[in-house]
Design an enzyme around this catalytic site. Structure first.
Site, short mmCIF file in Angstrom:
data_model
loop_
_atom_site.label_atom_id
_atom_site.label_comp_id
_atom_site.label_asym_id
_atom_site.label_seq_id
_atom_site.Cartn_x
_atom_site.Cartn_y
_atom_site.Cartn_z
N CYS A 120 0.86 -1.18 0.00
CA CYS A 120 0.00 0.00 0.00
C CYS A 120 0.89 1.22 0.00
O CYS A 120 2.11 1.12 0.05
CB CYS A 120 -0.94 0.00 1.19
N LYS A 203 -12.20 -4.92 2.35
CA LYS A 203 -11.63 -4.11 3.43
C LYS A 203 -12.59 -2.97 3.70
O LYS A 203 -12.87 -2.16 2.82
CB LYS A 203 -10.26 -3.60 3.01
N ARG A 225 -11.21 7.43 4.09
CA ARG A 225 -10.96 6.44 3.04
C ARG A 225 -12.26 5.83 2.51
O ARG A 225 -12.26 4.77 1.89
CB ARG A 225 -10.03 5.34 3.57
N GLU A 241 -16.77 -7.43 -4.77
CA GLU A 241 -15.33 -7.15 -4.59
C GLU A 241 -14.52 -8.43 -4.71
O GLU A 241 -13.49 -8.48 -5.39
CB GLU A 241 -15.08 -6.51 -3.21
N LYS A 256 -11.29 -7.80 6.19
CA LYS A 256 -10.70 -6.95 7.22
C LYS A 256 -11.66 -5.82 7.55
O LYS A 256 -12.12 -5.16 6.61
CB LYS A 256 -9.37 -6.38 6.70
N TYR A 321 -2.45 -9.83 15.89
CA TYR A 321 -1.40 -9.38 16.81
C TYR A 321 -1.28 -10.34 17.99
O TYR A 321 -0.34 -10.24 18.77
CB TYR A 321 -1.71 -7.94 17.28
ZN LIG Z 1 -3.31 2.11 2.70
#
Ligand SMILES: [Zn+2]
Length: 334
Positions: A120, A203, A225, A241, A256, A321
């Protein structure tokens, strides 16, 4: 099913019985650990909103990777925090960029550890958007517009430079239309026909990314975004998508965030034959860490329930994580 002939409790009678009939098994092979690599030296800085997750400079990176490998985790995904940013995010595709250097360093020591490169531009652009921005006048006000097709070439350059550095998997995350096709063509042309694409297919424009943006220093300088990431209210659009990515040549499909989107994980699993990846994002991690720190929940039990729940929902692979914690807890049980 008629009581008393049917008694579902029979199969829950003992640990041995429960182990035998368990439908979903979480293993260390399912886990991918994210790593933040940063420019600079002698840095291992904990991210305040993500206890246990750090920024590493390259000279401090080996100890973290040693630990990940020792735990048996098969893959890492790299996010870079570069020294410099500009309008086109050129540090994303610099052959000596932070992710490229980290990839070479990790692969030199651990050729078998899978290195996934997040592809990205937002961490590398001065405006913090995931693509090229053009400022336009509208109603006397200036507004930035992210140009889809122009952004693709920089994304392709980034992917190719990451593959050249030794990345095993390219994971494009900027949600531009046509990004899988463009990257596939770019990789093939550069000779990387065998490098798979793990597409961030679905996403969402999510508030659960908050702690990550602190970590990656990638909050957009203006706007948001929502013109490229998906509306959290939409699930049928997720199928469109994902289908586009399948047609364009994606090898794996990602959803995500994970927790609030388990229905989307399931629907992708049912509709497509590609491996499904769930990204258990920073905000999901931080909530569990914070509540367990306060003594409100049992961190290990809640985390393992969540991760197995994501697998049950249809995820084959989990980016989390909690990967190191989960690997430790899984090995404790044996
Ligand atoms: Zn990005």
């Amino acid at each position: 099913m008629e009581f008393p002939t049917t008694r579902l409790r029979r199969l829950r009678n003992s640990a041995g019985m429960r182990n035998m009939v368990r439908e979903t098994i979480l293993t260390v092979h399912d886990l991918i650990m994210p790593i933040f690599v940063t420019a600079g030296t002698d840095m291992k800085e904990e991210i305040a909103s993500m206890p246990g997750v750090y920024h590493f400079s390259l000279d401090r990176l080996d100890a973290e990777v040693d630990e990940i490998v020792a735990l048996g985790i098969p893959a890492v995904v790299l996010f870079g925090v570069p020294a410099t940013k500009d309008a086109v995010g050129s540090s994303a595709f610099d052959e000596n960029g932070i992710v490229q250097q980290a990839t070479r360093q990790i692969k030199a020591k651990y050729p078998d550890l899978l290195v996934i490169a997040d592809t990205c531009l937002c961490q590398y652009t001065d405006h913090g958007h995931c693509g090229m921005v053009h400022v336009r006048e509208a109603n006397g006000q200036q507004a930035g517009v992210v140009d889809n097709d122009e952004s693709l070439q920089y994304l392709v350059q980034t992917a190719v430079s990451q593959a050249k550095a030794g990345a095993d998997i390219i994971a494009p995350s900027n949600m531009m239309d046509g990004f899988v096709q463009a990257i596939r063509a770019g990789l093939d042309e550069a000779g990387f026909t065998d490098i798979p694409i793990m597409s961030y297919s679905v996403k969402y424009a999510s508030a659960f990314y908050g702690p990550f943006r602190d970590a990656a220093n990638s909050t957009p300088q203006f706007g948001d975004r929502k013109t490229y990431q998906m509306d959290p209210a939409n699930a049928r659009e997720a199928l469109r998508e994902a289908e586009a990515d399948v047609i364009e040549g994606a090898d794996m499909l990602m959803v995500k965030p994970a927790m609030a989107y388990m229905d989307v994980i399931r629907v992708l699993k049912d509709q497509f034959d590609l491996p499904v990846v769930a990204y258990n994002v920073s905000g999901e991690y931080s909530m569990i860490k914070a509540a367990s720190k306060l003594g409100w929940i049992d961190e290990k039990a809640v985390t393992m329930e969540l991760l197995v729940g994501l697998k049950r929902a249809g995820a084959d692979i989990l980016i989390t994580y909690f990967a190191k914690d989960a690997a430790r807890w899984l090995s404790d049980n044996h």
